[in-house]
Scaffold this motif. Structure first.
Motif, PDB file in Angstrom:
ATOM      1  N   TYR A 184       0.886  -1.165   0.000  1.00 33.71           N
ATOM      2  CA  TYR A 184       0.000   0.000   0.000  1.00 33.71           C
ATOM      3  C   TYR A 184       0.922   1.212   0.000  1.00 33.71           C
ATOM      4  O   TYR A 184       0.989   1.951   0.999  1.00 33.71           O
ATOM      5  CB  TYR A 184      -0.872   0.038   1.256  1.00 33.71           C
ATOM      6  N   THR A 316      -2.636  -7.708   6.859  1.00 35.04           N
ATOM      7  CA  THR A 316      -3.837  -8.240   7.499  1.00 35.04           C
ATOM      8  C   THR A 316      -4.351  -9.521   6.851  1.00 35.04           C
ATOM      9  O   THR A 316      -5.372 -10.064   7.282  1.00 35.04           O
ATOM     10  CB  THR A 316      -4.965  -7.192   7.458  1.00 35.04           C
ATOM     11  N   ARG A 471      -9.032  -7.390   8.596  1.00 32.55           N
ATOM     12  CA  ARG A 471      -8.829  -6.184   7.787  1.00 32.55           C
ATOM     13  C   ARG A 471      -8.457  -5.018   8.697  1.00 32.55           C
ATOM     14  O   ARG A 471      -8.648  -5.075   9.893  1.00 32.55           O
ATOM     15  CB  ARG A 471     -10.073  -5.823   6.983  1.00 32.55           C
ATOM     16  N   ARG A 472      -7.964  -3.979   8.040  1.00 29.67           N
ATOM     17  CA  ARG A 472      -7.598  -2.766   8.777  1.00 29.67           C
ATOM     18  C   ARG A 472      -8.805  -1.854   9.014  1.00 29.67           C
ATOM     19  O   ARG A 472      -8.964  -1.294  10.080  1.00 29.67           O
ATOM     20  CB  ARG A 472      -6.531  -2.011   7.993  1.00 29.67           C
ATOM     21  N   GLY A 473      -9.629  -1.697   7.994  1.00 25.06           N
ATOM     22  CA  GLY A 473     -10.699  -0.710   8.037  1.00 25.06           C
ATOM     23  C   GLY A 473     -11.868  -1.121   8.906  1.00 25.06           C
ATOM     24  O   GLY A 473     -11.933  -2.261   9.358  1.00 25.06           O
TER      25      GLY A 473
END
Ligand code: G3H
Length: 535
Positions: A184, A316, A471-473
């Protein structure tokens, strides 16, 4: 392998990039410079097949390879702009910093397509995921601005305590070195750079080895929106450029997304490590756990996406799937079929899910991990583990057991190890022994059994996902980890705090001190001691 590379001359026009205005560019002291001291070809993981049948990586452009002296100049520019906290950026009112950041967020949109195409070429991120990375980053900038407005409003209040009157605000830390990862490159760099910047710190950002070029279309906007020296963006070999920066002792805060091996090297280079704050996002080996009563269709869908989105190149990502012995065969069959149905191809192809891998020698490394497991009794149970140039067809490896590298090592690529378990205590034991502690995903329906696992794991990882992948979000949720997985917490809210320090102006709540404070405030004489706030 059902997909193949394009032949020479058949690349679609709507993905082409022209890097002539970007080659060898970097940003130091407010100036967009062109480096003439040596550069390296940026070679795409996307290959073209030549007339003789061989594959050749496409050259995207050229990246400056700065030397130690130029890296030091970037640091000096950031140190001058900081000026022990007296620089104009650090000492200005929050409203001005917010205004600059709002201008930058608007300008970001102007280069969206350039950045998206570079993400496709440099790291073979699908167009859809590249667009998501860009848009999510712009949203992160906007959410950070709103969060700071709230923080600033709260800080205007005076606190009365034990006869003392105080105003507590958050102040910048100093010079921050920001380093993001290749997977990312934009988003993860900006999720540290933006909060650090808006809090009044000055920045040196060393771009990652892969995915650096995607930053270059944004350099002009950075130069236009922020004062000279406040943001400096450099590239080059890590030991050559970052080594001298850390060894100077002038970095106050290290924001690093990468591996624990590298961050430990960097920290040791700092001559006064007690002065160095660190915010890191490092490795992970997030397991999924499929319980006997799990909805297998949900578990398969979430695990395929969780393990193989962007070819599994996410910190993740699910990197080991534990399946209860009672449902193991059924799960493995469904899961393998779903993996084999994934579309393999080039990032611009509609619906593509598996794309070439940017890291040199990665397909071969993955094949070696698979070979280690198969030599110890596991099998590749799908039609995967096929290498074609930089493409690697995802492999499902089963049953993976302790002693195999895939059981403990982070593969960071499209290999999915599946292990069988009998007792929930085995999951607890796995996490206790693991070097990592980021997240876990539990698939099941029995509230009592799920609660038992939640309580066993909640002090070993930082997020437990129920019937959904890791996940991160959303980016407002805390993102962190234990052990070798992270240091500090990142979220829109937490990052503003991570890159600042609480500072108080205090006095006794008696006269003439109350009058003194009133005079400063009513005369708007101080940027810090103030009740101004931004709506
Ligand atoms: O590589 C680590 C990323 O922060 C993961 O983010 O879960 O949104 O893909 P993601």
């Amino acid at each position: 392998m059902r997909a193949s590379f394009p032949t020479e001359g058949t690349l679609p026009a709507n993905v082409r990039v022209d890097t002539r205005t970007l080659d060898d560019r970097y940003l130091v002291d407010g100036e967009l410079r062109t480096w003439s001291g040596g550069s390296a070809e940026v070679r795409s993981p996307i290959c073209v097949r030549k007339a003789d049948g061989t594959l050749e990586r496409v050259v995207v452009g050229r990246m400056a390879q700065l030397d130690a002296a130029e890296a030091r100049r970037a640091l000096e520019a950031a140190s001058r702009a900081w000026n022990e906290g007296r620089g104009p950026w650090a000492s200005t009112r929050v409203a001005r910093r917010i205004g600059a950041m709002e201008a930058f967020a608007s300008k970001m949109g102007e280069v969206r397509e350039d950045v998206v195409r570079l993400l496709m070429w440099e790291i073979a991120k699908t167009r859809k995921d590249a667009e998501t990375e860009f848009d999510r980053t712009v949203q992160y900038v906007r959410d950070t601005i709103e969060s700071l407005k709230g923080l600033d409003r709260d800080s205007t209040r005076f606190v009365m305590e034990e006869g003392f009157l105080g105003q507590i605000r958050r102040s910048p830390l100093g010079v921050v070195l920001c380093m993001g990862p290749f997977n990312y490159p934009l988003n993860e760099t900006y999720t540290t750079l933006i909060p650090a910047l808006i809090m009044g710190n000055t920045i040196v950002s060393k771009l990652p080895k892969y995915g650096a070029m995607a930053h270059l279309p944004l350099l002009r906007a950075l130069a236009e929106c922020f004062p000279a020296g406040v943001v400096n963006v450099i590239q080059g070999d890590g030991p050559t450029t970052v080594g001298p920066i850390m060894a100077s002792g002038d970095v106050d805060c290290l924001a690093f997304i990468g591996t624990s091996r590298v961050v430990n090297i960097l920290k040791r280079q700092h001559p006064r490590p007690n002065r160095l704050r660190s915010i890191t996002g490092l490795e992970a080996k997030n397991p999924a756990v499929v319980l006997p009563d799990a909805d297998l269709d949900v578990a398969v869908k979430e695990c395929v996406s969780g393990a193989l989105t962007f070819n599994g190149q996410r910190c993740t990502a699910l990197k080991l799937i534990f399946v209860h012995e009672s449902v193991a065969e059924a799960f493995v069959e469904k899961f393998s079929a779903a993996v084999d149905a994934l579309k393999i191809g080039m990032p611009w192809e509609p619906g593509v899910q598996i794309t070439p891998l940017p890291e040199e020698g990665k397909p071969e490394l993955l094949a070696r991990l698979v070979e280690d497991a198969t030599s110890k009794g596991a099998r590749v149970v799908n039609a995967g583990n096929v290498v074609e140039g930089t493409l690697y067809k995802p492999a499902v490896v089963y049953p993976v057991k302790p002693g195999m590298r895939l059981y403990t090592e982070e593969q960071f690529g499209p290999v999915v190890p599946i292990a069988v378990y009998r007792d929930d205590a085995e999951i607890d034991a796995f996490m206790r022994d693991s070097a990592y502690g980021q997240q876990v995903a539990l698939f099941g329906r029995d509230p009592k059994r799920m609660a038992g696992l939640i309580d066993a794991l909640v002090n070993q990882v930082s997020r437990i996902n129920l019937n959904t992948q890791c996940r991160r979000g959303p980016d407002t949720f805390p993102f962190t980890g234990r052990k070798d997985s992270a240091e500090g917490t990142l979220s829109v809210f937490d990052a503003l705090r991570a890159f600042s320090i609480r500072t108080v102006v205090a006095t006794s709540s008696t006269e003439p001190n109350k009058e003194l404070v009133s005079g400063i405030i009513s005369g708007r004489l101080s940027s810090f001691l103030s009740t101004d706030f931004i709506l």
